[in-house]
Design an enzyme around this catalytic site. Sequence first.
Site, PDB file in Angstrom:
ATOM      1  N   ARG A 251       0.830  -1.219   0.000  1.00 40.39           N
ATOM      2  CA  ARG A 251       0.000   0.000   0.000  1.00 40.39           C
ATOM      3  C   ARG A 251       0.865   1.271   0.000  1.00 40.39           C
ATOM      4  O   ARG A 251       0.375   2.349  -0.323  1.00 40.39           O
ATOM      5  CB  ARG A 251      -0.898  -0.014   1.241  1.00 40.39           C
ATOM      6  CG  ARG A 251      -1.851  -1.232   1.302  1.00 40.39           C
ATOM      7  CD  ARG A 251      -3.071  -1.029   0.429  1.00 40.39           C
ATOM      8  NE  ARG A 251      -3.915  -2.202   0.322  1.00 40.39           N
ATOM      9  CZ  ARG A 251      -4.790  -2.602   1.224  1.00 40.39           C
ATOM     10  NH1 ARG A 251      -4.900  -1.958   2.371  1.00 40.39           N
ATOM     11  NH2 ARG A 251      -5.552  -3.650   0.985  1.00 40.39           N
TER      12      ARG A 251
ATOM     13  N   TYR B 224      14.669 -12.517  25.760  1.00 41.15           N
ATOM     14  CA  TYR B 224      14.532 -13.497  24.675  1.00 41.15           C
ATOM     15  C   TYR B 224      14.793 -14.904  25.188  1.00 41.15           C
ATOM     16  O   TYR B 224      15.764 -15.162  25.897  1.00 41.15           O
ATOM     17  CB  TYR B 224      15.521 -13.179  23.549  1.00 41.15           C
ATOM     18  CG  TYR B 224      15.471 -14.194  22.427  1.00 41.15           C
ATOM     19  CD1 TYR B 224      14.516 -14.100  21.424  1.00 41.15           C
ATOM     20  CD2 TYR B 224      16.379 -15.253  22.383  1.00 41.15           C
ATOM     21  CE1 TYR B 224      14.451 -15.030  20.403  1.00 41.15           C
ATOM     22  CE2 TYR B 224      16.330 -16.193  21.370  1.00 41.15           C
ATOM     23  CZ  TYR B 224      15.361 -16.072  20.373  1.00 41.15           C
ATOM     24  OH  TYR B 224      15.314 -17.003  19.373  1.00 41.15           O
TER      25      TYR B 224
ATOM     26  N   LYS C  65       2.105 -17.166  10.070  1.00 39.25           N
ATOM     27  CA  LYS C  65       1.249 -17.531  11.202  1.00 39.25           C
ATOM     28  C   LYS C  65       0.764 -16.258  11.890  1.00 39.25           C
ATOM     29  O   LYS C  65       1.426 -15.218  11.796  1.00 39.25           O
ATOM     30  CB  LYS C  65       2.024 -18.439  12.163  1.00 39.25           C
ATOM     31  CG  LYS C  65       3.375 -17.885  12.667  1.00 39.25           C
ATOM     32  CD  LYS C  65       3.191 -16.835  13.737  1.00 39.25           C
ATOM     33  CE  LYS C  65       4.398 -15.987  13.905  1.00 39.25           C
ATOM     34  NZ  LYS C  65       4.087 -14.758  14.688  1.00 39.25           N
TER      35      LYS C  65
END
Length: 347
Positions: A58, A255, A117
């Site tokens: 876009r 993490y 996903k």
Amino acid sequence: MTDGKSANRQLTGGQETRQASTGTVGLGVIGCASIAWRRTLPAAVADPLTRVVAVAGRDPEKTDRFARQFDCQAVYDYQQLLQCEDIDAVYVPLPAALHARWIEAALHAGKHVLAEKPLATDADTAARLVSLARAKGLLLIENYMFTHHAQHRAVRQLVADGTIGELRAFSAAFTIPQLPPDDIRHQRGLGGGALLDVAGYPIRAAELFLGDGLEVVGAVLRHHPLWEVDTGGAALLRTASGVTAHITFGIENAYHSSYELWGSVGRITVDRAFTPPADHAPVVRVERQDGVREHLLPCDDQFARVIRAFSRAVLDGAYDLPAGGGHRMVEIVPHARLVDAVRALSS
């Protein structure tokens, strides 16, 4: 605003097809996402079975940058990309809440689909999309790419060989550091939140090793006071035989990306389980009463493997990817129902 790669005047007449008409798969990309730029499109460009035909976005400036980088056409309308006869399949890395609309549009246009996903934000929508793909004879894959990494096949073989005895429990965690306030994963309307973004990885890993029939027996979601989405949580799953799976996930944590399998005589541990870079040499750690052994495995590129498996299946006219990888159409809906159950049990 446009350059020599622009396809706006060239894209005409889409048609339904099950197989690529040439020896390569023409791939179109709907959305200029970071994961496409960093990992997926470099793998696709390098794959001899795949031709990156066009990218649609876009933002014209960003779309042109993608087109120049990957030597393909720039398109500024998603529907127009789906009309391109040179495109056999599309890759969809849009925000989660936009997946269903454009997956459905791609399937109606006769394109195979590789979607990031989660495929959809709820199981009923996922089931509808899978049914549509099967009715049209098209391939639809939810891109949990880690399931194709060779390290997990090595672990499955160790378990099958009885290295840790009978499997008793599984544990997995995927957490990432806090994201910028304007990140789309903080926006409920775009399908944000830790459950849809990172929880799927440890859930998918549990399915990979424990098989079908998992049920969620407990779950907790944590919410941040500034955002409308969940930012972390945990869940307990179990098989019909009583093997348990404990998963942890979050988008405001240090993490962590690992899983462990406990057996009657030993334990297997894998770090960097879900997002290893292509140059990472995995280490599979096996602990038993008679000692500890670390299996150093070759580097592997899970993105390259996904692209190759997807294109090979399209060329072969297959409905599914090969069994054993944890990356098949038949697994999409059961996985989505587990995610829905985590949400329901935590409310």
